[in-house]
Design an enzyme around this catalytic site. Structure first.
Site, PDB file in Angstrom:
ATOM      1  CG  ASP A  36      -2.056   0.970   1.118  1.00 45.65           C
ATOM      2  OD1 ASP A  36      -2.426   1.330  -0.013  1.00 45.65           O
ATOM      3  OD2 ASP A  36      -2.586   1.379   2.173  1.00 45.65           O
ATOM      4  CG  HIS A  53      -0.671   2.267  -9.175  1.00 43.42           C
ATOM      5  ND1 HIS A  53      -0.837   1.853  -7.863  1.00 43.42           N
ATOM      6  CD2 HIS A  53      -1.770   3.011  -9.467  1.00 43.42           C
ATOM      7  CE1 HIS A  53      -1.987   2.322  -7.404  1.00 43.42           C
ATOM      8  NE2 HIS A  53      -2.566   3.035  -8.349  1.00 43.42           N
ATOM      9  CG  LEU A 147      10.148 -16.930  -3.424  1.00 45.65           C
ATOM     10  CD1 LEU A 147      10.524 -16.886  -1.944  1.00 45.65           C
ATOM     11  CD2 LEU A 147      10.352 -15.551  -4.038  1.00 45.65           C
TER      12      LEU A 147
HETATM   13  C1  IPE Z   1      -5.308  -2.647   0.118  1.00 46.32           C
HETATM   14  O1  IPE Z   1      -5.044  -1.298  -0.105  1.00 46.32           O
HETATM   15  C2  IPE Z   1      -5.270  -3.410  -1.167  1.00 46.32           C
HETATM   16  C3  IPE Z   1      -3.984  -3.518  -1.819  1.00 46.32           C
HETATM   17  C4  IPE Z   1      -2.838  -3.069  -1.379  1.00 46.32           C
HETATM   18  C5  IPE Z   1      -3.991  -4.232  -3.062  1.00 46.32           C
HETATM   19  P1  IPE Z   1      -6.231  -0.225  -0.282  1.00 46.32           P
HETATM   20  O2  IPE Z   1      -5.573   1.074  -0.464  1.00 46.32           O
HETATM   21  O3  IPE Z   1      -7.184  -0.667  -1.309  1.00 46.32           O
HETATM   22  O4  IPE Z   1      -6.949  -0.317   1.143  1.00 46.32           O
HETATM   23  P2  IPE Z   1      -7.888   0.727   1.882  1.00 46.32           P
HETATM   24  O5  IPE Z   1      -8.917   1.188   0.900  1.00 46.32           O
HETATM   25  O6  IPE Z   1      -7.027   1.861   2.335  1.00 46.32           O
HETATM   26  O7  IPE Z   1      -8.455  -0.031   3.042  1.00 46.32           O
HETATM   27  C1  IPE Z   2      -1.728   0.255  -3.248  1.00 47.41           C
HETATM   28  O1  IPE Z   2      -1.501   1.615  -3.288  1.00 47.41           O
HETATM   29  C2  IPE Z   2      -2.001  -0.340  -4.589  1.00 47.41           C
HETATM   30  C3  IPE Z   2      -3.412  -0.733  -4.758  1.00 47.41           C
HETATM   31  C4  IPE Z   2      -4.332  -0.735  -3.847  1.00 47.41           C
HETATM   32  C5  IPE Z   2      -3.802  -1.183  -6.082  1.00 47.41           C
HETATM   33  P1  IPE Z   2      -2.696   2.666  -3.249  1.00 47.41           P
HETATM   34  O2  IPE Z   2      -3.104   2.984  -4.632  1.00 47.41           O
HETATM   35  O3  IPE Z   2      -3.791   2.216  -2.356  1.00 47.41           O
HETATM   36  O4  IPE Z   2      -1.938   3.897  -2.598  1.00 47.41           O
HETATM   37  P2  IPE Z   2      -2.512   4.899  -1.527  1.00 47.41           P
HETATM   38  O5  IPE Z   2      -2.983   4.096  -0.359  1.00 47.41           O
HETATM   39  O6  IPE Z   2      -3.636   5.634  -2.192  1.00 47.41           O
HETATM   40  O7  IPE Z   2      -1.352   5.763  -1.187  1.00 47.41           O
HETATM   41 MG    MG Z   3      -4.144   2.450  -0.373  1.00 41.20          MG
END
Ligand code: IPE
Ligand code: IPE
Ligand code: MG
Length: 256
Positions: A36, A53, A147
């Site tokens: 995240d 991303h 792995l």
């Molecule tokens: C969790 O992150 C999902 C992934 C990292 C793939 P999100 O950014 O979607 O989670 P929330 O919305 O903050 O709970």
């Molecule tokens: C995690 O990063 C990747 C996915 C959930 C696909 P985010 O896109 O949720 O990044 P933040 O949380 O908005 O910084």
């Molecule tokens: Mg996120």
């Protein structure tokens, strides 16, 4: 006739693996990561979210190599949740394209390194091209013995449980045969050990629908570092913290 009292009534419900029961520094067998913080990483730099991303994707290889070197056997990466469909369409399509790019580009290299790739999640909502590309990766690496890498994409824990229940009903399993062991054979993770350690990068303190069944005894670590900046040093800090944890699985420490 009343049964005789015994020291221990039942064997421990959760077997201790050598990795969490051995001497010296404990290395988790299975590490699962909620990757995240990509969006915030980009926003802090004044960049669009997709740059975050992309940077996050570029980080995967070095973390996998570090995991291998540190003795981790299973790595599960949460890349897209069933709730991430709620994001703007361009972001969702961008994430799909990125996954396809990465799988196409990296599978050969992973195969050479003897990595076995698995997929956890739904495949019915992916484009046929992405589905085929993932299937090729699974097929190419299925006999590898190094792995174990699992990609959790369009994965949601509740969705996984509902999917398992449907299949159990379809298979006509009688209620008395439904045990925890049988149930877990119907999950996407049927041939994986439960995660010993779940790392969430980006500072949030929640699971966001990640592996709810499998994580009941996982150790949890929240790192404030955004995923694109999560490097080997931070991974080593997390593993050091893990090695200090005492896992009891509802029992007592050996010395008590
Ligand atoms: C969790 O992150 C999902 C992934 C990292 C793939 P999100 O950014 O979607 O989670 P929330 O919305 O903050 O709970
Ligand atoms: C995690 O990063 C990747 C996915 C959930 C696909 P985010 O896109 O949720 O990044 P933040 O949380 O908005 O910084
Ligand atoms: Mg996120």
């Amino acid at each position: 006739m009343a049964s005789q009292p015994t020291d221990r009534l039942e064997p421990a419900a959760v077997p201790l693996t050598p990795a969490n029961n051995g001497d010296g520094r404990k290395v988790p067998t299975h590490v699962a990561i909620i990757m995240d913080g990509n969006g915030r990483w980009a926003q802090r730099r004044g960049l669009p979210r997709w740059e975050g991303h992309r940077a996050g994707t570029d980080n995967v290889n070095s973390i996998l190599e570090a995991m291998e070197q540190l003795g981790v056997k299973y790595v599960t990466l949460f890349a897209f949740s069933t709730e991430n469909w709620n994001r703007p369409r361009e972001e969702v399509l961008g994430l799909m394209a990125l996954l396809q790019d990465v799988v196409e580009r990296e599978t050969g290299r992973l195969h050479q390194r003897n990595v076995r790739v698995r997929y956890l999640g739904r495949t019915d909502r992916l484009t046929p091209q992405l589905r085929e590309c993932i299937q090729r990766s699974l097929d190419m690496t299925k006999h590898n013995t190094g792995l174990n890498l699992s990609l959790a994409f369009d994965y949601g824990g509740r969705d996984e449980i509902v999917h398992a229940v449907r299949r159990i009903v379809q298979d006509g399993i009688p209620p008395e045969q439904i045990t925890e062991d049988l149930f877990q054979q119907y999950l996407y993770t049927s041939d994986l050990p439960d995660p010993d350690l779940i790392i969430r990068t980006g500072g949030e303190l929640r699971l966001s629908n990640f592996l709810p069944w499998q994580s009941v005894y996982s150790e949890y670590y929240c790192s404030p570092v955004f995923w694109p900046d999560f490097d080997r040093d931070e991974l080593e800090r997390v593993l050091e913290a893990y090695s200090q944890r005492k896992r009891r699985f509802g029992g007592l420490d050996a010395a008590e």
